[in-house]
Each structure stands twice: as C-alpha cells, then as structure tokens.
Design an enzyme around this catalytic site. Sequence first.
Site, PDB file in Angstrom:
ATOM      1  N   TYR A  97      -0.392  -4.953   1.880  1.00 13.39           N
ATOM      2  CA  TYR A  97      -0.018  -4.786   0.365  1.00 13.39           C
ATOM      3  C   TYR A  97      -0.402  -3.665  -0.313  1.00 13.39           C
ATOM      4  CZ  TYR A  97      -5.262  -6.285  -0.812  1.00 13.39           C
ATOM      5  OH  TYR A  97      -6.462  -6.676  -0.821  1.00 13.39           O
ATOM      6  N   GLU A  98      -0.123  -3.259  -1.371  1.00 14.02           N
ATOM      7  CA  GLU A  98      -0.180  -1.906  -2.083  1.00 14.02           C
ATOM      8  C   GLU A  98       0.783  -1.010  -1.225  1.00 14.02           C
ATOM      9  OE1 GLU A  98      -1.692  -1.817  -4.813  1.00 14.02           O
ATOM     10  OE2 GLU A  98      -0.418   0.212  -4.958  1.00 14.02           O
ATOM     11  N   GLY A  99       1.979  -1.258  -0.865  1.00 10.57           N
ATOM     12  CA  GLY A  99       2.871  -0.632  -0.100  1.00 10.57           C
ATOM     13  C   GLY A  99       2.464  -0.668   1.557  1.00 10.57           C
TER      14      GLY A  99
END
Lengths: 613, 264
Positions: A440-442
């Site tokens: 997550y978060e890229g």
Amino acid sequence: MAYQADMRDVLFQLFEWLPTRELLAHERFSEWDPDSVQMVLQEALKLSQEVLGPANVEGDRVGARWENGKVYLPPSFHDAYQKIKEGGWIGCINNPEYGGMGLPEVIGTAVNEFFFGSNISLSLTALLTRGAGYLVEKFGTDEMRQLFCERMYSGQWAGTMCLTEPQAGSDVGASKTRAIKQPNGRYLIQGEKIFITSGDQDLTENIIHAVLARTPDAEPGTKGLSLFVVPKYRVNPDGSLGEFNDVACSNIEHKLGIHGSPTCSLVFGQNDACEGFLLGQEQEGMKLMFYMMNPARIEVGLQGAALAAAAYQAALAYAKTRLQGRHYSKLKDADAPQVAIIEHPDVRRMLFTSNAYVHAMRALLMQTSYYVDMSRLSEGEEAERYQSYVDVLTPICKAWASDWGFRVTEWCLQVFGGYGYTMEYPAEQYLRDAKIASIYEGTNGIQALDFVARKLPLKGGKPIRDLLGKAEETFKKLRNDPQLMEPAWMLAAALKQIEDLSKGLGKRPDAMMVVLLNSVPLLDMVGDVLGAHFLLEQAIVAREKLAAIFAAKGVDASDKKACRAVIEDDGEAAFYHNKVQLAIHFAYRVLPGVTAKAVAIRAGEMAPMEAVL
Amino acid sequence: MKYCVLVAYVPDTASIIKIGGAGNRIDEGGIKWIISPYDEFALEEAIRLKEARGGEVTVITYGPDRGSTGLRECLARGADRAVHVMGGEATFGDAFAIARVLAAAVQKAGPFDLILCGIKGVGSDQSLVGAMVAELLDVPHVSGVVKLEVGEGSLTAQRDVEGGTEVFTAPLPCLVAAHKGLNEPRYPSLKGIMAAKKIPIETWKPADLGLDEAALGGAEATSRWLKLELPAAKAGGTILNGEEDPAGAARELARLLRHEAKAI
C-alpha cells in the site's frame, strides 16, 4: 512475548550520531530539550509495552468486525486509543498552533517505531489522522482549520486517505468518483473508494476523509483530480456534529495481516447527500495529496523497520532461552548438555543479519526525518536542498525499508523454528503485518519508478550526487583504517557500480527498457549503499566511545584479552562493540549484492521480456 | 489542601541485578531507574485529590543526582513542586536515617495536610520509612491503603488484611502509605512532559535540613547492609507426563511428594 525495543540504539542514533541536540536548540522546538525528549521516548516505550503491545494480539485474533454498515474494533483497541489520545501522542509532531505537540519529525520517528512495532493496526489510524489533518491545515480555509485540525490532532476525530477505486489502484488517474459544485460552494461527492484504511471505525465520533474526485469538465488522468475534505458526519459551525454525511461503509477486507485495521470499501453519496469541501483549487488534487502521501510513504517504510525491529527483539529473547542441540565445540559428545540456540553459528548469523538491517533501516528513516526537520528550519536554497534530499529518500524509505523489513521478519520467524510458524509466538504476526507495507501507499514497484524517473533526475541529479557523496566521504575516512578498510573499499566499489550505471545506462539504445525492467534493483542498490554508509559512519562514532570506555577503565586498547573482558562485562562497551561488528557484517553481506545487480543490469539481460508469459 | 508525596527512585524490577561494590550493593551499571511502583500509587492519589478539590502536590525524594529524573516524571504526571534532597550514599539502605532526612525535608517544605508514600520502596522492600516519617513528624499514619477518602480535617482509609478489610479514620495531617489497588496510575501526557520542563526542581542537601549526613551514616546509623546475595539458581522442575498412564503418574507424584519433597 511482550514487545521489546532497542532504546539504546534509538538514543545512539538520535543523540550520538545525528545532531538532534542542536536541532532541539532551535527556537521552533523551544518547548523541548534533550531531557524532556528522553522522557517522551521512555513514556512512548512504556505505553507501547504496557498498552499497545498487549492489545496487538486481540487486534489480530478478534480483528475489526463489520456489521450492518458499521465497523467495530476490539475493546482493547478502545482502551489503547483512549490512552494515546489523552497523552497527546496522535498529533505529537503536528503544529502546536492547532493542538499538535510540535515534536521534531526525527523524534516522531523514534516514537512511532515503538507504536508501530507494538501495534501497527491501531497506529495506522493515528498515521492517517496526522496526514489528513495536515492537508486541512495547509490547504483548507481558516474556518476548516478551526473546525477540523485541533479535533484531529487531538485524536477526537480521525482522518483517512481515499484514493483507490476498483478500477484505479496504482493507476490513480482512472478514478471516477465525481464532485459536483453546489451553489453554496460545497461539492456533492459520489463514488466508491476501496482499500481505505480506517475508513470506518468506532474509536472516534467523526472521521474526516481526504478524497480525490473529478469535477465534471476536468481533464482525464491524474491532472483532472481535485482534493476534497469529506466528513462522515457533517459539522456545525460550532464544531458539534450534524447529520450523517452519506458516507457508507459497505464492506471490510479479510486479509493476511493487520486484522485490527479495518480496510474499508466506502460509498460516497449513494443518497445524493454527501457533501465535500474543496482543498486548494480544482484539478490540483494530486499535487496536494502528495503532501499527505509523501510523509505517509516514509511512515510506511517505518512500519517495515519497526516490525522488523520488534521481530528481532522477540527472536533474540527466544534464542537465549530455547535449548536445542549441543554446543558447536562439543558436537561429538552425546552427553554434552543442550545449549540455548543463540550459541549456534547459523542462528547467530540470522539474528545478526536481521539486526544489521534493523539498524540500517532505523538510520535511513531517522536521517530522512532529520532532513524533513532541517527543510523546515532553514530557508531559501538551504531549505530547498534539504527538501530535495527528502524527495529522493522518500521512495527509498518506503520501498527499501518495507522490503527488507518484511524479509527480516521472515528470518526472525526462522529463528523460532517450528514454534515460529505457530500462533503461540508473535513471529508469524509480525511477518503477516509487515507484508502490506510493500504494497500500500504506492507499491514498491511504483516507488522504484518514481525513484528512477523523477527522483534521480531531480535538479539535474544533484541531490542524489550529494547523498552518495556523503557515502564517498565515509569511504575516504576509512580507506586506510586497519579495522574497517575492507568494508570501506567494498562501499567504494558499490558506489563505483552505481556511478558507472548512471553514466552508461542513458547512452544505451535500450535504456528505457533496461530502466523499467530494473527500477526495483536500482532503488535497492542505492538503499544498500546508504545503509552501509550509515552503519560505517555510526561505527566510527561507536569506536571512539568504546576507546573512551577502555581508557576510563585503564585498559590498554592493544591488550585484546583485557578489552574482550570489558566488552563482556560492560553493557555500554558491548553496545559500541556490536555497532562496529554490525557495520562490518552489513558491508560484507550486502554490498557484494550491489555489484552483482549491476552486472545483470549492465548485461542488458531481457529474459522476462523475451519470455512468453 | 497541600499534599506531599515521598518518592524513591529505584532499579526497574525488570533489570538484571548483579552484585557490585564491596558485595553489599548492586552493580548500578546498565540499570534502568524508575519511580518505585508503590510510590506511583501515592502520587496518582495525590494528583486525583488535587484535581477533585484543588490544592498543590509537592514531591520529595532523597538520593543521588539521578533522582531528579524521577522527580521530573512526577511533575509530568501533574505534581506542582519538586524537592530533591541530594545524597543518600552514606545512609544507603538505613531506613531510619532516610526517614530522618525525609521528615526534616517534609517539615521544611510544608506544612502539608496529607503526606503520601508507597508502602515500600521496591528493591530494599523494608516497609519502614513511611511509618518512621510519620512518627518523626508526630502525625498518625495508615499503611497499606487500598482506598482513601479525604474529608474536612480527617480521612477514611481502607486496608486489606487477611480475610477482611480494615477501615480507619484519622485526623489530618496524616501520612498514608499506598498499596497496590489504590488506583491505576496515569501515563504522563506530552503536555505534562512539556510543562514539567518549566518547573525548577529545588535542590537541598541534608545540611540544609540541619542534618549531618556523615553522622547519620556513621555514628548514628541504625543499620548497615553487610552482604547481598543473589538467590540460588532454581533446580529444573520435574514434569510427569500423565497422558498415557494417569494412575501411574499420580502414584509417582505421590511418591515424589512424600519421599523427595517430603511435603506429605
């Protein structure tokens, strides 16, 4: 097994390696000093051990529960959240003007290592609240700041970050959520967001969502996205709660780890009654969202590092008590007593490699946080220079620390043997909870693309040259050093590989494909080099301190036996001695990999593209 | 109301203890120091009383430099004033000498309506200082308190005894020694830590209290620690596996209890 942390190394990195003392002397931090900050760290650790850590298992086993459109968290999470809220920990690094506690980022990183390591699921709520609050503080109107910021930084309300949609994951530009301007200046929000961490929960009375949505005539792709603040419950002018703002939670995910953190599907405006407030201007949403995403990326890297650190402490404690096998010097003696597995060389190697990565990750995150502080304390060109370092280091923090953090949790599970695979010990939860950090978060693939395509060329490549130049300086300090000469030359060799690639790659006709295929290894190489550089730099400091201990005890530094006796008897001496050994180990075990990757990249190996998949 | 809390700064109970010095002290290297957990109950009670009915909380400790860190933590939790009586080396472990110093400090810092302390300092575990301070100050005391109500001019204190509960009333001023269960001590808040930094700690020496520390620890000493020893290492336990043959295991257990442990 209770949560344990390496406070000694945290203090070393803050006060013996980084110039945190000088940082705290700055007017901006006049409310704090080294003594009070040490108390902050002690209390953060105590809370982590006594409150957050004990709730962590219930968070995993019971987990978040969805029922009739509402999310419920286990009772222990309520108690723990209340305690971190009352203590002011949620907004510990935020602006005191709006109820934050104004601690430096670098101290926040240390505090959050303990919070994340002891209970990442609960801590994610605080992470997102800080970030969403910051967006309102930076881009909201005065009225929004007054209504939202203090309530968020105090933890009374929480925040989220809403980007992902079913068809728009890594491709954020494919977002379809709509925002239609109303005569009163507000916007009607309509659409579905998925994978929203803490999108709904029963810890706080209100949730403030930061939502990317598209206005009717907006450009396609990320350029056309605008950023909105969307409360779960509408807020009256006096701050009291108004009616439900038509943000429904339709589902939560059932997933590998972070079971205590609800991963929500949110439906905005299914009854045409979801109101949002524009932050900044229309169609600059993506740019603004990065003010939340970049700090969050660093914190997700910290998640990897913190869980690795926690897993290491658990494995170390287990290895000291678990009796199996004979001592390596008595392998043929069937009558020899069983020894603690920490005596076995292979177990020691797993533990030590784990700890070397933990120290290197901690250094990377603290160094980056320190640059964040310096970018705010300085002005003009200097501030820009520090900010450019943060920009380059952000994807490395996120990807390098989450990838290696996960691997460390795997090695630490291995130390436990069969018991590590059971739920009787915390190793498997650390591993499961750490995995999400690379996703997550890229995803780490996105981080690597950001690194090679945006961050390496940033300002003509000066920031990355500066950062690697610091590693070069470390090499120069140690090139003739009797003890650390070889690690130093290995660092130089790795730096040379990176330099050669940076000069050579661009000239190749297949440059684009080589870079796209190898962005992750390229990021990894730079992470490895920085890690080795930080540890060697710290080894220089540690060695001086160790020499001072020998001198104070009247031990001749050339008397190896006497020195060994001091190291075995004195905990401080052992700590400094180990710092040097960690640097040596990391250099030998990690830096040759940089050269190996460079060989593969330079060769232009294209098998994954040649293959029929 | 003016409250006084006596605190000791002691080795963390989780610390690994080694014998040091001349064999009559612990080795202080690598020890983490904490406010004695029983004193935490005393402090929490004082702060709650202050929050409920106003007043001021003064904390007093007697010990070496590091004691200031403990006082700072008390301030962070909500104490208003802190007094550090520097010393303690000469009087180490002598409860009466320590009580004399603390009583004199209470007198100089006071007057107080209520003096609180923990039932014992973790480490030496003597449970003597509180009662001695009360006697020296000529005030009543209740020790081992698990519930406390403070009224106008008097208090009601409850203590657990074997098989029941004792309830005392006592006039103020009074000394109360807190036991586990009195309350749940709070964690210091960041705001509290920030505020604590601004409060100066008053530093006194025993001489400022009219006491000669060398004499307290010398000619006037009432006890000295001669020798410390770690408990002998425990022998490994015996596990009887009764899954396959419960009756046999029970027989073996009875045999062991009778002949080995001589418990029956």
